[in-house]
Design an enzyme around this catalytic site. Structure first.
Site, PDB file in Angstrom:
ATOM      1  N   ARG A  28     -11.410  35.618   3.480  1.00  0.00           N
ATOM      2  CA  ARG A  28     -10.258  34.980   4.107  1.00  0.00           C
ATOM      3  C   ARG A  28     -10.720  33.961   5.154  1.00  0.00           C
ATOM      4  NH1 ARG A  28      -7.018  36.947   7.196  1.00  0.00           N
ATOM      5  NH2 ARG A  28      -8.336  38.586   8.075  1.00  0.00           N
TER       6      ARG A  28
ATOM      7  N   SER B 274     -11.828  48.987   7.511  1.00  0.00           N
ATOM      8  CA  SER B 274     -13.018  48.999   6.665  1.00  0.00           C
ATOM      9  C   SER B 274     -14.081  49.934   7.238  1.00  0.00           C
ATOM     10  CB  SER B 274     -13.579  47.583   6.540  1.00  0.00           C
ATOM     11  OG  SER B 274     -14.737  47.568   5.749  1.00  0.00           O
TER      12      SER B 274
ATOM     13  N   ARG C 127     -15.403  41.146  -4.987  1.00  0.00           N
ATOM     14  CA  ARG C 127     -14.123  41.799  -5.238  1.00  0.00           C
ATOM     15  C   ARG C 127     -13.843  41.920  -6.731  1.00  0.00           C
ATOM     16  NH1 ARG C 127     -10.851  43.799  -0.807  1.00  0.00           N
ATOM     17  NH2 ARG C 127     -11.786  42.864   1.054  1.00  0.00           N
TER      18      ARG C 127
ATOM     19  N   LYS D 151     -11.170  55.164   3.795  1.00  0.00           N
ATOM     20  CA  LYS D 151      -9.814  55.192   3.241  1.00  0.00           C
ATOM     21  C   LYS D 151      -9.812  55.257   1.715  1.00  0.00           C
ATOM     22  CE  LYS D 151      -7.347  51.429   2.999  1.00  0.00           C
ATOM     23  NZ  LYS D 151      -6.471  50.261   3.233  1.00  0.00           N
ATOM     24  N   THR D 152     -10.597  54.380   1.081  1.00  0.00           N
ATOM     25  CA  THR D 152     -10.622  54.338  -0.385  1.00  0.00           C
ATOM     26  C   THR D 152     -11.188  55.631  -0.955  1.00  0.00           C
ATOM     27  OG1 THR D 152     -10.885  51.934  -0.349  1.00  0.00           O
ATOM     28  CG2 THR D 152     -11.474  53.069  -2.381  1.00  0.00           C
TER      29      THR D 152
ATOM     30  N   LYS E 283      -2.983  38.181   0.506  1.00  0.00           N
ATOM     31  CA  LYS E 283      -2.687  38.489   1.897  1.00  0.00           C
ATOM     32  C   LYS E 283      -1.594  37.593   2.471  1.00  0.00           C
ATOM     33  CE  LYS E 283      -5.407  41.991   2.487  1.00  0.00           C
ATOM     34  NZ  LYS E 283      -4.805  43.361   2.572  1.00  0.00           N
TER      35      LYS E 283
ATOM     36  N   HIS F  92      -0.002  48.913   5.905  1.00  0.00           N
ATOM     37  CA  HIS F  92      -1.290  48.613   5.278  1.00  0.00           C
ATOM     38  C   HIS F  92      -1.986  49.949   5.053  1.00  0.00           C
ATOM     39  CE1 HIS F  92      -5.257  46.089   5.475  1.00  0.00           C
ATOM     40  NE2 HIS F  92      -4.859  46.310   4.246  1.00  0.00           N
TER      41      HIS F  92
ATOM     42  N   ASP G 209      -3.180  49.755  -1.100  1.00  0.00           N
ATOM     43  CA  ASP G 209      -3.306  48.804   0.008  1.00  0.00           C
ATOM     44  C   ASP G 209      -2.017  48.458   0.741  1.00  0.00           C
ATOM     45  OD1 ASP G 209      -5.185  47.231   1.493  1.00  0.00           O
ATOM     46  OD2 ASP G 209      -4.395  45.442   0.551  1.00  0.00           O
TER      47      ASP G 209
END
Length: 566
Positions: free
Chosen positions: A74, A265, A355, A269-270, A228, A247, A284
């Protein structure tokens, strides 16, 4: 040559977009362009991606693509919000991620983008929605010159539901123009757009006009810019309808008990939300309304760096399973993929932010409706590299609102040049760059939902114990899983708790599968005075950040006093 086909789907969104001149200009562009491909079939657009060499079809079936170096992530400093009398008062302009752009400059950019698109030999149009709940699905028309961007919208945005007319946004659609590889004329925008350190003007802009319901990605080939931008748009609109955007990842067990996982990050979480016994609702972006939780998206945009097929088999199989490329269509962006279709996901020479984009249906344990009831359990994840937070704490309503506001984790010492101690990181609502409204709007919405639906909230520290990073050790993932399972199964509901007065946390005296000595972190430190020193330092950082970020934001006193150090 292909002419626009006035399908029912296309006409519904066209009617929804007749709101203002900027959207009408796009309707005219699409209607008058000699080669506008409207709502192509997924197989057809995959074929065009490969034929136009926008990506390479690998033997497994996924599509591999590379972006320019400036588009491997980003561009927050080039992500802008149009000044608008209708919306300005609701935006927190003190947040470093809310960067204004004047209407005149944006209108110049919009006009330039339309001119560029009009000169393209071919343009693509997709009509999709953001949101699995038809009650607030947002129609979005994306217009671009790239087949790959079009495929991304088919992977990530949802099909228009048959009952779209029930949506509160059925007549308030959004238009998005995407020109990934065309750069802005920097001379034309001197003193209007960001000035680079070398004195030149930035040649890219990602812009949102909330009032006129349009967005622009100009010069950024990072697919996440598209994703995003639309997440930020939803985060702006939904609170005005008493819907909380979050989020987070979401999953549910076979009984329908739903859980949310929020974390920045590196917090796990994942990993922790991927559970073979719980169906994934989304990884997400979600909304929470009076009916429950709904995913915004149709797919996943997962990080690939160091992806381990043993630890993350679901994601790895979704991306790299073998299938004919026309039926596959997962997009692998900026990973080290070789001409023989082999790949090295540990190689970060291109970027550590490689990604993969794929539809949710590529996962085996997923709830395809992407909707569920109200969350029974909400888990905030933090990786405290100071080693002073308990591995698990229960949060009451005000405490949950406070930790939601703070969005705490820490960067690790030694991971960046010049960092010799853990660096405290705050990202409001665990997604600061995408939450543009005044902070009390989001926190109070959470408070009302918690009060109404009695969701239990836990703060789980996946960071360090026995000392800070470099001295202590990372809490074992198996212990963290035991804590998560105990929280989800209600096994922490009736145990005794002790108060951590410095951090205003309720800490369980017992958690199944976890040594009781670990639950109070000071017990794991050899040097108790050193623990107190680090704990007071972190609490002071909390207090100072709260005063700086929220001191003039009218946060309720009962929430403020829950801040560590207060």
């Amino acid at each position: 040559m292909s002419k626009p086909v006035p399908t029912t789907q296309h006409m519904k969104i066209t009617n929804a977009l007749k709101n203002n001149d900027l959207q009408l200009n796009v309707i005219s562009l699409v209607d008058e362009h000699k080669n506008a491909i409207i709502n192509p079939e997924r197989k057809e657009i995959i074929k065009q991606v490969v034929q136009r060499r926008e990506a390479l079809a690998c033997k497994q079936g996924f599509l591999s693509t590379l972006t320019p170096p400036e588009s491997t992530g980003r561009s927050p400093k080039d992500t802008l919000i149009v000044l608008n009398r209708e919306t300005d008062e609701y935006i927190d302009w003190d947040s470093p991620n809310n960067i204004p752009i004047d209407r005149e400059t944006f209108e110049m950019l919009w006009e330039d983008a339309l001119k560029v698109l009009n000169k393209k030999r071919k343009i693509y149009v997709t009509d999709r929605v953001i949101g699995a709940d038809s009650a607030y699905a947002l129609p979005v028309r994306t217009v671009t010159d790239k087949a790959l961007t079009t495929l991304f919208t088919l992977n990530m945005f949802r099909p228009i539901p048959k009952d779209i007319n029930q949506s509160i946004y059925s007549k308030k659609g959004f238009t998005l123009l995407v020109l990934p590889y065309d750069k802005i004329d920097t001379h034309r925008y001197s003193a209007r757009l960001r000035q680079l350190p070398n004195g030149k003007t930035s040649n890219m802009a990602i812009v949102m006009d909330f009032g006129r319901r349009v967005g622009l990605v100009f010069g950024s080939a990072y697919a996440g810019s598209v994703k995003k931008l639309m997440f930020t748009v939803m985060n702006f609109y939904l609170p005005f309808e008493n819907i909380l955007p979050i989020h987070c990842s979401a999953n549910e067990n076979k009984k329908g008990d739903l859980a949310l996982f929020l974390g920045l990050s590196g917090t796990g979480k994942t990993t922790l939300s991927a559970d073979p016994d719980r169906a994934l609702i989304g990884d997400d972006e979600h909304g929470w309304n009076s009916k429950g939780i709904a995913n915004f998206e149709n797919g996943c945009y997962a990080k690939l760096i160091n992806l381990d097929p043993k630890k993350e088999p679901e994601i790895h199989n979704a991306v790299f399973h073998k299938e004919h490329y026309l039926d596959h269509g997962a997009i692998v962006e900026n990973a080290m993929v070789y001409l023989d279709s082999t790949y090295d996901l540990s190689d970060e020479r291109l970027t550590p932010n490689s990604r993969a984009c794929y539809p949710l249906e590529f996962l085996t344990n997923v709830k395809l409706s992407a909707k569920g009831g109200h969350p029974k359990t909400i888990i905030f994840l933090t990786a405290d590299a100071n080693g002073v937070l308990p591995p698990v704490s229960r949060l009451n309503q005000e405490q949950a609102m406070l930790w939601f506001l703070m969005g705490y984790t820490s960067k690790l010492a030694g991971t960046e040049t010049g960092i010799i101690e853990p660096v405290t990181t705050f990202s409001r609502f665990f997604g600061q760059p995408f939450m543009s409204l005044m902070p009390k709007i989001y926190s109070e919405l959470l408070g009302r939902q918690l009060q109404k639906h009695k969701s239990r909230v836990f703060l789980i520290n996946t960071g360090w114990t026995g000392g800070p990073y470099g001295t202590g050790e990372r809490i074992d993932i198996n212990l963290t899983r035991a804590i998560v399972n105990a929280a989800l199964d209600g096994k922490l509901d009736d145990v005794e708790y002790s108060e951590n007065k410095l951090f205003h946390l309720e800490v369980p005296n017992y958690c199944p599968g976890v040594p009781s000595v670990m639950l109070n972190p000071i017990n794991t430190w050899a040097d108790k005075d050193k623990y107190r020193e680090f704990a007071k330092k972190l609490a002071l950082e909390f207090s100072q950040h709260f005063d700086k970020a929220y001191g003039n934001k009218r946060i309720a006193e009962e929430v403020r006093i829950q801040c560590p150090g207060k």
